[in-house]
Design a protein around this motif. Structure first.
Motif, short mmCIF file in Angstrom:
data_model
loop_
_atom_site.label_atom_id
_atom_site.label_comp_id
_atom_site.label_asym_id
_atom_site.label_seq_id
_atom_site.Cartn_x
_atom_site.Cartn_y
_atom_site.Cartn_z
N MET A 39 30.57 -16.47 52.85
CA MET A 39 29.91 -17.04 51.69
C MET A 39 29.75 -18.54 51.88
O MET A 39 30.71 -19.22 52.26
N PRO A 40 28.56 -19.10 51.60
CA PRO A 40 28.37 -20.55 51.73
C PRO A 40 29.31 -21.32 50.80
O PRO A 40 29.69 -20.82 49.74
N ALA A 41 29.63 -22.54 51.21
CA ALA A 41 30.59 -23.34 50.44
C ALA A 41 30.10 -23.58 49.02
O ALA A 41 30.92 -23.64 48.08
N TRP A 42 28.79 -23.71 48.82
CA TRP A 42 28.28 -24.01 47.48
C TRP A 42 28.56 -22.86 46.51
O TRP A 42 28.73 -23.08 45.30
N LYS A 43 28.64 -21.64 47.01
CA LYS A 43 28.94 -20.50 46.13
C LYS A 43 30.40 -20.54 45.68
O LYS A 43 30.72 -20.20 44.53
N HIS A 44 31.28 -20.95 46.59
CA HIS A 44 32.68 -21.13 46.18
C HIS A 44 32.79 -22.21 45.11
O HIS A 44 33.54 -22.08 44.13
N PHE A 45 32.03 -23.31 45.32
CA PHE A 45 32.06 -24.40 44.35
C PHE A 45 31.48 -23.94 43.01
O PHE A 45 32.00 -24.31 41.95
N LEU A 46 30.45 -23.12 43.04
CA LEU A 46 29.85 -22.60 41.81
C LEU A 46 30.86 -21.74 41.06
O LEU A 46 30.99 -21.86 39.83
N LEU A 47 31.58 -20.89 41.77
CA LEU A 47 32.62 -20.08 41.12
C LEU A 47 33.70 -20.97 40.50
O LEU A 47 34.20 -20.69 39.41
N PHE A 48 34.03 -22.04 41.21
CA PHE A 48 35.02 -22.98 40.68
C PHE A 48 34.52 -23.60 39.38
O PHE A 48 35.26 -23.67 38.38
N VAL A 49 33.28 -24.06 39.36
CA VAL A 49 32.72 -24.70 38.16
C VAL A 49 32.65 -23.70 37.01
O VAL A 49 32.99 -24.02 35.86
N LEU A 50 32.21 -22.47 37.30
CA LEU A 50 32.14 -21.44 36.25
C LEU A 50 33.53 -21.13 35.70
O LEU A 50 33.69 -20.92 34.49
N THR A 51 34.52 -21.10 36.58
CA THR A 51 35.88 -20.85 36.13
C THR A 51 36.41 -22.00 35.30
O THR A 51 37.09 -21.80 34.29
N LEU A 52 36.08 -23.22 35.70
CA LEU A 52 36.49 -24.39 34.92
C LEU A 52 35.85 -24.34 33.53
O LEU A 52 36.51 -24.64 32.52
N LEU A 53 34.59 -23.95 33.47
CA LEU A 53 33.91 -23.81 32.18
C LEU A 53 34.55 -22.71 31.34
O LEU A 53 34.81 -22.89 30.14
N ALA A 54 34.82 -21.57 31.98
CA ALA A 54 35.40 -20.44 31.25
C ALA A 54 36.79 -20.78 30.71
O ALA A 54 37.12 -20.43 29.57
N THR A 55 37.60 -21.46 31.51
CA THR A 55 38.94 -21.82 31.03
C THR A 55 38.87 -22.88 29.94
O THR A 55 39.72 -22.90 29.04
N THR A 56 37.85 -23.74 29.98
CA THR A 56 37.69 -24.72 28.91
C THR A 56 37.32 -24.03 27.60
O THR A 56 37.87 -24.35 26.53
N LEU A 57 36.42 -23.06 27.66
CA LEU A 57 36.05 -22.31 26.46
C LEU A 57 37.23 -21.49 25.95
O LEU A 57 37.45 -21.38 24.73
N ALA A 58 38.00 -20.93 26.87
CA ALA A 58 39.22 -20.21 26.46
C ALA A 58 40.23 -21.16 25.85
O ALA A 58 40.94 -20.82 24.91
N GLY A 59 40.29 -22.39 26.39
CA GLY A 59 41.21 -23.38 25.85
C GLY A 59 40.86 -23.74 24.42
O GLY A 59 41.76 -23.95 23.58
N LEU A 60 39.58 -23.83 24.09
CA LEU A 60 39.18 -24.07 22.70
C LEU A 60 39.75 -23.00 21.78
O LEU A 60 40.20 -23.29 20.66
N GLU A 61 39.73 -21.76 22.24
CA GLU A 61 40.21 -20.65 21.41
C GLU A 61 41.72 -20.68 21.26
O GLU A 61 42.26 -20.52 20.15
N TRP A 62 42.43 -20.86 22.38
CA TRP A 62 43.89 -20.81 22.32
C TRP A 62 44.47 -22.04 21.62
O TRP A 62 45.39 -21.91 20.80
N ILE A 63 43.96 -23.19 21.94
CA ILE A 63 44.58 -24.42 21.44
C ILE A 63 44.18 -24.73 20.01
O ILE A 63 45.02 -25.09 19.18
N TYR A 64 42.89 -24.54 19.69
CA TYR A 64 42.40 -24.96 18.37
C TYR A 64 41.85 -23.82 17.52
O TYR A 64 41.47 -24.06 16.37
#
Length: 370
Positions: free
Chosen positions: A1-26
């Motif tokens: 897999m090209p490196a940019w796809k790994h980076f894309l998965l990382f960014v999507l995961t960061l976004l997903a955990t941020t949205l989950a953080g809104l739910e859990w924390i607030y």
């Protein structure tokens, strides 16, 4: 897999955990017409960066060690998991690397296996030390639960009494949390109770990091703990020990499910299903059905007798799902290395340190829902 796809998965995961953080924390979600302030985004992103940062350190511990041994290995795959607020999630199913070369020696298995958890544990320590030494004032909880203000700082004596069944969520604890609480917290009144732990970004991220660390260090099959234990005690003894360690795991998972005090209808309906589960997850441990049956009955009988004698004792049924995953997907057994030379004293000492990390991080009951 090209490196940019790994980076894309990382960014999507960061976004997903941020949205989950809104739910859990607030208790906020971008799908509801509620005001989400910059402060809310800051707290959610704090959780996300800390949690994903620890996972990243963990995976690159594996990655760079594999590179050191000139193994063919991929960059980390991050797995985003946010269910649009319809189901609870922490934003990710974790991350993993794919080692495409065969590990040849016990030394390689050991070094690659322990590098990730130890690196991630060190990163988690930094996050937790900051979290424990920078706890906000008690009144912080009123920003999240304004309804608690009617009880003042004694809200814990009132807020959870009339919750409907299944709505009383508590975060578990582990030995590391208990030690750090007494070492680093200057005012114990600031330390959150188990119902509110998820509202503290650094503590919640650190708790989840500890949970994933302990999960990876379970002494089974392809898990990091399995690699470490197999390298230290050897192939023969590892496979002799596995039925006992898995029995303890299943014992704790099902402890408290059944006792002589339960109604007959309940026992008749659910005991056979539970026995089938135990048989199914134990099938790959033994070659003959009689041994599997004896294994299952020893686990069930010991659980049944102990719960009958001590009715309040309770394991954690969530581990039964992991028992299924370990047995049917991840595997309980370990592949035989080509070079079976035992590890040296230095690595045995590191193995003991890894065991201590597991003991510190393991949470017997991670999430309690009553």
């Amino acid at each position: 897999m090209p490196a940019w796809k790994h980076f894309l998965l990382f960014v999507l995961t960061l976004l997903a955990t941020t949205l989950a953080g809104l739910e859990w924390i607030y208790g906020k979600t971008i799908l509801a017409p509620e005001e989400i302030t910059p402060e809310h985004w800051k707290g959610a992103l704090t959780y996300s960066l800390c949690f994903i940062g620890i996972l990243t350190v963990h995976e690159f511990g594996h990655y760079f060690t594999a590179k050191y041994y000139k193994l063919k290995v991929t960059l980390p795959y991050f797995i985003p998991a946010w269910f649009f607020s319809f189901l609870p999630s922490i934003g990710t199913f974790g991350a993993f690397i794919n080692i495409k070369s065969r590990l040849k020696s016990t030394k390689e298995f050991f070094d690659v296996g322990v590098a990730g958890p130890l690196a991630g544990f060190v990163a988690a320590l930094f996050v937790l030390i900051y979290g424990f030494t920078h706890l906000p004032a008690q009144e912080y909880i009123f920003d999240i639960h304004p309804e608690y203000q009617e009880w003042g700082l004694d809200y814990a004596e009132h807020a959870y009494k009339d919750l409907p069944e299944g709505a009383n969520l508590q975060i578990g604890t582990n030995l590391l949390f208990e030690i750090m609480k007494y070492v680093f917290v200057d005012d114990m009144s600031k330390f959150p109770n188990p119902h509110e732990m998820m509202h503290y970004p650094f503590l919640f991220a650190g708790f989840l990091a500890c949970f994933f660390t302990a999960l990876n260090l379970l002494p089974f099959g392809q898990l990091d703990g399995g690699h470490a234990l197999h390298s230290i005690i050897g192939h023969k003894w590892f496979h002799k020990l596995t039925p006992y360690t898995f029995a303890l795991f299943l014992f704790w998972g099902g402890l408290g499910l059944f006792s002589a005090e339960d109604p007959n209808d309940y026992l008749i309906s659910y005991v056979p299903l539970y026995l089938l589960y135990l048989y199914f997850v134990s099938m790959r441990l033994f070659k003959d059905k009689v041994t599997i049956g004896m294994f299952v009955m020893i686990i069930f009988t010991s659980q049944f007798v102990l719960t009958t004698i001590y009715p309040t004792i309770q394991g954690y049924t969530g581990w039964l799902l992991w028992g299924f995953m370990l047995s049917r997907f991840l595997g309980l057994n370990h592949p035989r290395p080509i070079i079976e030379k035992g590890v040296d004293t230095k690595r045995k000492i590191i193995g003991i340190i890894t065991l201590i990390v597991f003991i510190l991080c393991f949470t017997p009951a991670p999430l309690i829902l009553e």
